[in-house]
Write a protein that holds these residues in place. Structure first.
Motif, PDB file in Angstrom:
ATOM      1  N   SER A 166     -26.581  -7.190  33.607  1.00 30.29           N
ATOM      2  CA  SER A 166     -27.491  -6.915  34.346  1.00 30.29           C
ATOM      3  C   SER A 166     -28.170  -6.628  34.594  1.00 30.29           C
TER       4      SER A 166
ATOM      5  N   SER B 104     -22.583  -2.517  39.377  1.00 29.44           N
ATOM      6  CA  SER B 104     -22.868  -4.337  39.672  1.00 29.44           C
ATOM      7  C   SER B 104     -21.177  -4.444  39.390  1.00 29.44           C
ATOM      8  N   SER B 105     -20.896  -5.594  39.726  1.00 30.28           N
ATOM      9  CA  SER B 105     -19.314  -6.367  39.893  1.00 30.28           C
ATOM     10  C   SER B 105     -19.096  -6.522  38.712  1.00 30.28           C
TER      11      SER B 105
ATOM     12  N   TYR C 155     -23.933  -7.109  43.314  1.00 30.93           N
ATOM     13  CA  TYR C 155     -25.136  -5.943  42.578  1.00 30.93           C
ATOM     14  C   TYR C 155     -25.268  -4.955  43.781  1.00 30.93           C
TER      15      TYR C 155
ATOM     16  N   ILE D 175     -30.140 -11.685  34.822  1.00 32.14           N
ATOM     17  CA  ILE D 175     -28.977 -11.747  34.481  1.00 32.14           C
ATOM     18  C   ILE D 175     -29.043 -12.067  33.266  1.00 32.14           C
TER      19      ILE D 175
ATOM     20  N   LEU E  64     -20.284  -9.107  36.435  1.00 34.31           N
ATOM     21  CA  LEU E  64     -22.375  -8.835  36.304  1.00 34.31           C
ATOM     22  C   LEU E  64     -22.413  -8.141  35.092  1.00 34.31           C
ATOM     23  N   THR E  65     -21.130  -6.824  35.079  1.00 38.06           N
ATOM     24  CA  THR E  65     -21.030  -5.722  33.855  1.00 38.06           C
ATOM     25  C   THR E  65     -22.102  -5.945  32.273  1.00 38.06           C
TER      26      THR E  65
ATOM     27  N   TRP F 243     -27.133  -7.471  46.484  1.00 40.10           N
ATOM     28  CA  TRP F 243     -26.898  -9.105  45.929  1.00 40.10           C
ATOM     29  C   TRP F 243     -25.397  -9.342  45.985  1.00 40.10           C
TER      30      TRP F 243
ATOM     31  N   LEU G  63     -33.298  -9.249  39.910  1.00 37.81           N
ATOM     32  CA  LEU G  63     -32.300  -9.008  39.400  1.00 37.81           C
ATOM     33  C   LEU G  63     -31.931  -9.858  38.123  1.00 37.81           C
TER      34      LEU G  63
ATOM     35  N   HIS H 208     -27.590   2.565  40.201  1.00 37.88           N
ATOM     36  CA  HIS H 208     -27.594   0.607  40.230  1.00 37.88           C
ATOM     37  C   HIS H 208     -25.605   0.945  39.764  1.00 37.88           C
TER      38      HIS H 208
END
Length: 151
Positions: free
Chosen positions: A75, A67-68, A51, A88, A71-72, A41, A86, A65
């Motif tokens: 998400s 995530s940035s 992500y 969020i 988003l930690t 993503w 996805l 998985h």
């Protein structure tokens, strides 16, 4: 990802600040006995995925998985839903933008899709409507002309 490489027309998606969103991404291959290898993503023109789901070393259910930072903790990519989504949580105005999903398969060609997310801000004076059976609160918004409940 080169921005000009795949020109998708983004599908519009509206959500409410403080709420959550489920951004769909079709991970079903058109070929028999195919498998998802990688789901990435991206947001806006950022070249690094926000992500990723990496199933290259096993089955989709055992995928890794990542995530940035933005988003930690809020998400998760769910492949149980059809289409996959996805998820969020705790949406803010900063979450507005174009989200792109890229799916790499073992056999089929890479698939790309795009979603244009618009975030509607709630005013502080707007009330929260409690739900039954101890469910979480959901925001209630209203316009001058008529009341609207947003889930």
């Amino acid at each position: 990802m080169d921005a000009g490489e795949h020109e998708e027309i983004p599908v519009p998606y509206k959500t409410v600040s403080g709420g959550h969103m489920n951004l769909p991404c079709d991970i079903q291959s058109t070929l028999p006995d195919d498998e998802v290898y990688l789901v990435l993503w991206y947001k806006d023109e950022i070249a690094t995925p926000i992500y990723s789901l990496d199933a290259r070393r096993g089955k989709l259910g055992q995928a890794r998985h990542a995530s940035s930072e933005e988003l930690t903790g809020r998400s998760f990519f769910s492949s149980v839903e059809h289409p996959a989504v996805l998820q969020i949580d705790r949406i803010s105005l900063d979450d507005e933008g174009i989200y792109r999903c890229r799916v790499d398969f073992k056999k089929a060609r890479t698939r790309h899709s795009a979603i244009l997310v618009t975030v509607v801000a709630l005013k502080e004076s707007q009330d929260l409507e409690p739900l039954k059976n101890g469910e979480p609160l959901k925001p209630t918004i209203s316009s001058i002309d008529s009341p609207i409940t947003q889930v």
